[in-house]
Design a protein around this motif. Structure first.
Motif, short mmCIF file in Angstrom:
data_model
loop_
_atom_site.label_atom_id
_atom_site.label_comp_id
_atom_site.label_asym_id
_atom_site.label_seq_id
_atom_site.Cartn_x
_atom_site.Cartn_y
_atom_site.Cartn_z
N PRO A 94 0.87 -1.21 0.09
CA PRO A 94 -0.06 -0.17 -0.09
C PRO A 94 0.77 1.34 -0.04
O PRO A 94 1.98 1.25 0.65
N ARG A 97 2.28 2.97 2.95
CA ARG A 97 3.40 2.00 3.95
C ARG A 97 4.62 2.51 3.47
O ARG A 97 5.67 1.81 3.83
N THR A 121 9.73 -0.30 2.59
CA THR A 121 8.73 -0.28 3.72
C THR A 121 9.54 -0.32 5.07
O THR A 121 10.53 -0.66 4.92
N ALA A 122 8.79 -0.16 5.92
CA ALA A 122 9.32 -0.43 7.49
C ALA A 122 9.35 -1.92 7.76
O ALA A 122 9.81 -2.06 8.98
N GLY A 123 8.88 -2.46 7.11
CA GLY A 123 8.81 -4.38 7.51
C GLY A 123 10.04 -4.83 7.29
O GLY A 123 10.81 -4.40 6.68
N THR A 124 10.37 -5.63 8.22
CA THR A 124 11.65 -6.69 8.32
C THR A 124 11.47 -7.65 7.20
O THR A 124 12.49 -7.64 6.42
N HIS A 125 10.30 -8.14 6.98
CA HIS A 125 9.97 -8.98 5.71
C HIS A 125 9.69 -7.85 4.73
O HIS A 125 8.90 -7.14 4.66
N ASN A 126 10.36 -8.24 3.49
CA ASN A 126 10.04 -7.17 2.22
C ASN A 126 10.13 -5.73 2.69
O ASN A 126 9.43 -4.82 2.24
N LEU B 322 10.07 -1.22 16.52
CA LEU B 322 11.08 -1.00 15.81
C LEU B 322 12.45 -0.90 16.42
O LEU B 322 13.63 -1.15 16.14
N LEU B 450 0.34 -3.19 9.51
CA LEU B 450 1.22 -4.06 8.88
C LEU B 450 1.69 -3.20 7.61
O LEU B 450 1.07 -2.21 7.18
N GLN B 451 2.89 -3.74 6.82
CA GLN B 451 3.31 -2.86 5.98
C GLN B 451 3.07 -3.42 4.54
O GLN B 451 3.15 -2.55 3.43
N HIS B 470 3.25 -14.06 3.71
CA HIS B 470 4.14 -13.33 4.37
C HIS B 470 3.49 -11.83 4.73
O HIS B 470 3.29 -10.99 3.71
N GLY B 472 4.23 -8.04 6.14
CA GLY B 472 5.47 -7.31 6.36
C GLY B 472 5.14 -6.56 7.78
O GLY B 472 4.31 -5.68 7.97
N LEU B 473 5.87 -6.70 8.86
CA LEU B 473 5.86 -6.16 10.27
C LEU B 473 7.08 -5.33 10.49
O LEU B 473 8.30 -5.97 10.45
N ALA B 474 6.79 -4.22 11.05
CA ALA B 474 8.05 -3.49 11.43
C ALA B 474 8.62 -4.02 12.40
O ALA B 474 8.02 -4.08 13.54
N GLY B 475 9.86 -4.44 12.50
CA GLY B 475 10.54 -5.07 13.52
C GLY B 475 10.41 -6.43 13.97
O GLY B 475 10.91 -6.95 14.88
N GLY B 476 9.85 -7.24 13.13
CA GLY B 476 9.51 -8.44 13.15
C GLY B 476 9.14 -9.34 12.25
O GLY B 476 9.04 -8.73 11.00
N LYS B 477 9.05 -10.54 12.29
CA LYS B 477 8.40 -11.32 11.00
C LYS B 477 7.15 -12.09 11.34
O LYS B 477 6.91 -12.43 12.44
#
Lengths: 155, 508
Positions: A94, A97, A121-126, B322, B450-451, B470, B472-477
């Motif tokens: 989106p 984000r 993005t700020a996500g750790t994944h992707n 984060l 969520l990202q 999957h 996308g989470l800031a600071g985690g999976k």
């Protein structure tokens, strides 16, 4: 935007650019097999023939299939990126984000007038989603659209 | 949070001069190996002490001088919009950290710093580890004041962007969770660890030249047992069994003691409070840490437990954000608690705890079957290879090849248990996912935080119609593996619907 939305294919030069990159990658192997041929260890053609056949396959066939597997869909508030031949991945980001946006051109991409758009993005994944094989002008236009969207949302 | 932000300070400040003593002591510690090396190198040179002592003093003086120079050249300034730090002796560096980017401010006190009433202040921005801005050392009061300033400024930003992170009606701090010595002891028992054995073994390997014999030489041991230790081997079988039991027992005691000591050092006086502006956690026996995290920065909750402690109803709760917590990715907010104690903490962070009456879904049965078959295929391949090798060399009975096949069976059973225990669901505001069987972990993420959302499929998954989601989470999976494709698409559509309604900068 729903799942059935038609994906926009990438620019057709993307195939050529990928082929070019593969050719450059295959050169050391061809040279290596030529050296082995000249060294005359085994009967003529044992090294060079399979290497050339494999190189021809990965240069001609694989980029085309990868190109067919890729696509994107630009929605009002999100970007969907689809890629992968064996391991398919279908990612939606989106605009709200997106932390920052890169438009990147490598030397081969520049020769074909292409660019890669990367959303962070700020996500750790992707943490970053790249979309290669866009016409340079398109990539810049998309960047502007997405940026305008972010700005409007945060105001 | 209605109070106006304090006027900007213009003055540049230095860290506390007393901190120099601490740094000098720290420098002294680094000097010790150098001094030892010096002494060793010089010891054959006649009156070597005469040379070594001035040399060591000179080195110490130089280290103190450089520490002082560094201290003198480091200034910080608390501005209207950011904190600026200028540092460096030869090459200068100026760093500015805007208040909006500061995830949380933590105060850390080592044993010596506590003696002097000093703290190390760390501003977490999500940059991680060494890149974070730290000021060492400041007076305790100055640390507290700095934290208040950052908090007030941040809240000012929050109010102007139209979202209040916390209910402002509570003036005092409310204790959400605390661990007394009793709880700590129970916790320590479950933290059983034999790490110290590994450390001792490692140390023996490292410093074996200091021992009068070679501990890794079997013949040497036999020789010792034949000589002065002969009585040991002559004691007979019963005594040897007793000896073995004692050895195992002492290993157990050692494991429990390690767990207790480590837990006490880390979590002594653990207090988690809900203050007007966020969560505040204090813990530590020798090194005391004091972390404040704003409630709206919490991206997700992670409930965890252990194989044994789960049987006694003990769980842990972490906040995913984060900012980093002592090197770990998430903040421990209740490392060892009963389920009922976790509920108010989750509620204070604006999350709902997972309950049984949610519409839970399992992973696709096909995914589990495929995973079990995959494990079987790998074990089968190993068994086949072992069979060929063993029958070719004749080194051992080819029947040993049955062992990998035997392992395949529990692996397949494992998948069956995972199919029963791993589950996920979605409600109006949150995503829930439970992973694992013996020590399950449940992640609860807020949908709007969520990202990105990705549906990934490997070659097998594509043929069999399942996918991994999957998030996308800031600071985690956060990933949900092996769910039917249609379900993955349904989840993605729903989550994206929530994300696009709220911009990231509003929620953070």
């Amino acid at each position: 935007m729903d799942e059935n939305d038609a994906l926009t294919p990438l620019h057709s030069s993307h195939v050529k650019a990928m082929r070019m990159a593969t050719v450059l990658g295959a050169v050391p192997f061809v040279v290596g097999s030529l050296v082995l041929e000249i060294a005359d260890i085994l009967p003529t053609g044992v090294f060079i023939v399979p290497v050339l056949l494999a190189a021809a396959f990965i240069v001609i066939r694989v980029p085309l299939r990868r190109y067919m597997a890729r696509g994107y869909a630009m929605g009002d508030d999100r970007l969907r990126v689809v890629r992968g031949l064996w391991f398919r991945s279908d990612t939606v980001v989106p605009f709200g984000r997106v932390q920052h946006i890169d438009v990147h051109q490598g030397p081969i991409e520049r020769a074909y007038g292409l660019a890669t758009l990367t959303l962070h993005t700020a996500g750790t994944h992707n943490a970053s989603i790249s979309l290669p094989g866009l016409a340079d002008a398109d990539a810049r236009a998309m960047r502007e659209t997405i940026r305008a969207q972010i700005r409007r949302d945060t105001m | 949070m209605s109070q106006p932000a304090a006027p900007a300070e213009t003055g540049e400040r230095r860290t506390e001069p007393v901190g120099l003593v601490l740094r000098a002591i720290g420098g002294l510690r680094q000097l010790i190996p150098v001094v030892i090396a010096l002494a060793l190198a010089l010891r054959n040179e006649g009156s070597w002490l005469l040379a070594a002592i001035p040399l060591a003093l000179m080195l110490f003086g130089a280290s103190v001088f450089f520490t002082w120079l560094q201290w003198h050249r480091l200034t910080y300034r608390v501005g209207a919009e950011d904190i600026r730090v200028e540092s460096g002796v030869l090459s200068r560096a100026a760093r500015s950290v805007p208040y909006e980017r500061i995830q949380d401010v933590s105060l850390e006190q080592g044993p010596l710093a506590r003696l002097f009433g000093l703290v190390e202040v760390r501003f977490e921005t999500g940059a991680g580890g060494k890149d974070e801005l730290t000021l060492a050392y400041l007076k305790e009061a100055e640390g507290e004041r700095l934290r208040e300033v950052v908090r007030d400024r941040k809240d000012g930003v929050l109010v102007s962007s139209g979202r209040a992170g916390a209910e402002a009606d509570e003036p005092g701090a409310e204790v959400l969770f605390a661990m007394g010595p009793r709880r700590l002891v129970t916790f320590g028992l479950f933290e059983f660890s034999l790490a110290v054995v590994a450390v001792v073994a490692g140390a023996v390997q490292q410093f074996d030249f200091l021992l009068p014999f070679d501990p890794w030489d079997f013949d040497e041991w036999q020789h010792r047992l034949a000589g002065p230790g002969a009585w040991l081997s002559g004691l007979g079988q019963t005594a040897q069994i007793v000896g073995g039991v004692i050895a195992a027992g002492s290993l157990l005691v050692l494991g429990f003691a390690t767990g207790l000591v480590r837990t006490a050092l880390r979590d002594w006086g653990f207090v988690l409070e809900r203050t007007a502006k966020g969560f505040r956690r204090r813990r530590g026996l020798l090194t005391r840490t004091d972390v404040v995290m704003p409630a709206h920065r919490v991206q997700a909750l992670a409930y965890g437990t252990g194989i044994v402690r789960r049987r006694f109803g003990w769980h842990g709760l972490k906040f995913v954000s984060l900012a980093q917590d002592a090197g770990a990715a998430s903040h421990d907010v209740a490392p060892f608690a009963k389920w009922e104690e976790l509920e108010p903490i989750a509620r204070a962070a604006g999350f709902a705890a997972p309950t049984e009456d949610l519409d839970w879904h399992r992973a696709s049965a096909r995914y589990r079957v495929d995973s079990a078959l995959m494990a079987g295929a790998i074990a089968g391949a190993i068994a086949l290879a072992a069979l060929i090798v063993l029958s070719a060399t004749g080194g051992a009975s080819p029947l040993l090849a049955l062992i990998p096949l035997g392992i395949a069976l529990p692996l397949a059973a494992w998948q069956w248990f995972l199919w029963r225990f791993e589950r996920h669901t979605l409600d109006d505001s949150q995503v829930y996912a439970r992973h694992g069987w013996l020590a399950p972990r449940t992640d609860v993420a807020s949908r709007i935080k969520l990202q990105s959302v990705e549906i990934a499929q490997g070659p097998i998954a594509r043929r069999r119609g399942y996918a991994t989601l999957h998030l996308g989470l800031a600071g985690g999976k956060l990933a949900i593996a092996g769910i039917p494709l249609a379900r993955a698409q349904e989840l993605r559509a729903a989550i994206l619907q929530s994300i696009t309604t709220q911009d990231f900068s509003r929620i953070n």
